[in-house]
Design an enzyme around this catalytic site. Sequence first.
Site, PDB file in Angstrom:
ATOM      1  N   GLY A  71       0.878  -1.190   0.137  1.00  0.00           N
ATOM      2  CA  GLY A  71       0.108   0.030  -0.041  1.00  0.00           C
ATOM      3  C   GLY A  71       0.795   1.298   0.026  1.00  0.00           C
ATOM      4  O   GLY A  71       0.537   2.182  -0.642  1.00  0.00           O
ATOM      5  N   THR A  72       2.122   1.358   0.690  1.00  0.00           N
ATOM      6  CA  THR A  72       2.624   2.378   0.757  1.00  0.00           C
ATOM      7  C   THR A  72       3.494   2.694  -0.665  1.00  0.00           C
ATOM      8  O   THR A  72       3.287   3.970  -1.054  1.00  0.00           O
ATOM      9  CB  THR A  72       3.915   2.314   1.708  1.00  0.00           C
ATOM     10  OG1 THR A  72       3.513   1.944   3.100  1.00  0.00           O
ATOM     11  CG2 THR A  72       5.148   3.350   1.946  1.00  0.00           C
ATOM     12  N   ASN A 151      -8.382   3.924   8.428  1.00  0.00           N
ATOM     13  CA  ASN A 151      -7.725   2.672   9.123  1.00  0.00           C
ATOM     14  C   ASN A 151      -8.069   2.959  10.702  1.00  0.00           C
ATOM     15  O   ASN A 151      -8.122   2.145  11.517  1.00  0.00           O
ATOM     16  CB  ASN A 151      -6.229   2.760   8.529  1.00  0.00           C
ATOM     17  CG  ASN A 151      -5.446   3.887   8.821  1.00  0.00           C
ATOM     18  OD1 ASN A 151      -5.699   4.987   7.985  1.00  0.00           O
ATOM     19  ND2 ASN A 151      -4.589   3.891   9.663  1.00  0.00           N
ATOM     20  N   GLN A 179      -8.101  -0.050   3.278  1.00  0.00           N
ATOM     21  CA  GLN A 179      -9.007  -0.638   3.997  1.00  0.00           C
ATOM     22  C   GLN A 179     -10.212  -0.977   3.523  1.00  0.00           C
ATOM     23  O   GLN A 179     -11.236  -1.345   4.414  1.00  0.00           O
ATOM     24  CB  GLN A 179      -9.186   0.500   5.486  1.00  0.00           C
ATOM     25  CG  GLN A 179      -7.931   0.733   6.182  1.00  0.00           C
ATOM     26  CD  GLN A 179      -7.493  -0.508   7.078  1.00  0.00           C
ATOM     27  OE1 GLN A 179      -8.359  -1.355   7.443  1.00  0.00           O
ATOM     28  NE2 GLN A 179      -6.272  -0.573   7.392  1.00  0.00           N
ATOM     29  N   SER A 199      -3.598  -2.865  -0.769  1.00  0.00           N
ATOM     30  CA  SER A 199      -2.680  -3.680   0.068  1.00  0.00           C
ATOM     31  C   SER A 199      -2.944  -5.174   0.354  1.00  0.00           C
ATOM     32  O   SER A 199      -4.310  -5.167   0.822  1.00  0.00           O
ATOM     33  CB  SER A 199      -2.139  -3.162   1.341  1.00  0.00           C
ATOM     34  OG  SER A 199      -1.110  -4.036   1.919  1.00  0.00           O
ATOM     35  N   ALA A 200      -2.456  -6.092  -0.112  1.00  0.00           N
ATOM     36  CA  ALA A 200      -2.582  -7.567   0.142  1.00  0.00           C
ATOM     37  C   ALA A 200      -2.683  -8.052   1.582  1.00  0.00           C
ATOM     38  O   ALA A 200      -3.834  -8.670   1.865  1.00  0.00           O
ATOM     39  CB  ALA A 200      -1.678  -8.469  -0.560  1.00  0.00           C
ATOM     40  N   HIS A 201      -1.820  -7.416   2.426  1.00  0.00           N
ATOM     41  CA  HIS A 201      -1.998  -8.080   3.867  1.00  0.00           C
ATOM     42  C   HIS A 201      -3.086  -7.591   4.690  1.00  0.00           C
ATOM     43  O   HIS A 201      -3.245  -7.909   5.606  1.00  0.00           O
ATOM     44  CB  HIS A 201      -0.478  -7.754   4.429  1.00  0.00           C
ATOM     45  CG  HIS A 201      -0.222  -6.556   5.006  1.00  0.00           C
ATOM     46  ND1 HIS A 201      -0.250  -6.344   6.387  1.00  0.00           N
ATOM     47  CD2 HIS A 201       0.373  -5.304   4.322  1.00  0.00           C
ATOM     48  CE1 HIS A 201       0.052  -4.801   6.541  1.00  0.00           C
ATOM     49  NE2 HIS A 201       0.252  -4.386   5.446  1.00  0.00           N
ATOM     50  N   THR A 237      11.923  -7.493 -11.250  1.00  0.00           N
ATOM     51  CA  THR A 237      11.583  -8.725 -11.296  1.00  0.00           C
ATOM     52  C   THR A 237      10.231  -8.860 -10.545  1.00  0.00           C
ATOM     53  O   THR A 237      10.358  -8.637  -9.345  1.00  0.00           O
ATOM     54  CB  THR A 237      12.641  -9.624 -11.157  1.00  0.00           C
ATOM     55  OG1 THR A 237      13.530  -9.549 -12.226  1.00  0.00           O
ATOM     56  CG2 THR A 237      11.720 -11.207 -11.348  1.00  0.00           C
ATOM     57  N   CYS A 325       2.654   6.888  23.190  1.00  0.00           N
ATOM     58  CA  CYS A 325       3.509   5.927  23.479  1.00  0.00           C
ATOM     59  C   CYS A 325       3.488   4.644  22.852  1.00  0.00           C
ATOM     60  O   CYS A 325       4.624   3.803  22.825  1.00  0.00           O
ATOM     61  CB  CYS A 325       3.688   5.815  25.059  1.00  0.00           C
ATOM     62  SG  CYS A 325       3.288   7.455  25.732  1.00  0.00           S
TER      63      CYS A 325
END
Length: 388
Positions: A71-72, A151, A179, A199-201, A237, A325
């Site tokens: 995605g990035t 997200n 998302q 994005s696949a994940h 590739t 944090c």
Amino acid sequence: MRRIYLDHAATTPTHPEVVKAMLPYFADSFGNPSSIYSYGQEARGAMEEARIKVAELIGARSEEIIFTSGGTEADNFALKGVVDASEHKGNHIITTSIEHHAVLEVCRFLERRGFEITYLPVNEYGLVDPDDVRKAITDKTILITVMHASNEVGTIEPVEEIGKIAREADVYFHTDAVQTVGHIPVNVDKLGVDLLSISAHKLYGPKGVGALYVRKGTKLVPLMHGGEQEKRRRAGTENVPSIVGLGKAVELAGQEIDKEIEQLAGLRDRLIKGLMERIDHIRLNGHPNKRLPNNINVSVDFVEGESMILNLDLEGICASTGSACSSASLEPSHVLLALGLSPEEAHGSLRFTLGRENTEADVERVLEVLPGIVAKLRTMSPLLKTQK
Ligand SMILES: *Cc1c(COP(=O)(O)O)cnc(C)c1O
């Protein structure tokens, strides 16, 4: 202890059938898709099949799909690719204050290069006003980029309306749909987008692979220069096993989408209702119904997000927070602040994002343990004492 994973906006487990589909392309069919002998062509065939599946799910043509490393990269490619190709036309980009860092940080980078960026505000629910987009357009505007759904708070943006505005103004329109693809219906023509990131994940596929949809005729300068892969639009590739995995993930998502929406929205509403009943001084962040079926985001007063996360972790429950944090930065979530939350409210935020494997028992378990965790943390909270 049974682990209850409720952080599917961060990443999803790779579906066993996806893993199975990928395996042959590591060792048996390892050929390079650019080689003309049959070994290479086997790999190419599998890759092109995946391309067709991705295109089908979003109502595109397969030649409009470019595979990326995630995605990035898709977001970077869309923004930098368009501005590099349109620099002669103007230097103005319109985006929102709640985009993912993969869009926002590209905008900041482009700002340093001399581009002008309009960061549109959102309302208390995280919605962008399409009228604000219309008013922000100038004769120098070359790109509008607005995410399909957040997200963090799950708000689904009025992308279709913005698409119409972009088309009328003849300005390229990109949406980060990481998302939404595979989770709610996405159709590039209905949304009126020229570019769309996947994005696949985030949809039960492998990490490190994604795609950018590029409408035919859209002018785009490549990010990666080198070989002639992806019709000279993305050199290197191809990651064949991962691309095959993305294809399988997209195929499964298409089959399960209606069932998944119904199942997850039911669990979501049950969890929201249960939390509101059992915990006082708690509020829902994001839109009450223009919302991803799997997203629950709340702010709990007088407690810190990371303390809740760590205590939930001891119970085997994985969730996330927009507090500071938990990340490398010290600033709380820019998204929650953009919705108008105070830094204290953002620090007390908690996000649960459901997935296919979650059940009613998982929701019940959260409702069983979280009120106790909040009560315990509040008894030792310096935040509560300063309020008294
Ligand atoms: C996860 C995410 C990304 C980044 O995708 P990667 O494949 O992890 O690089 C971009 N945008 C949104 C909205 C996301 O949720």
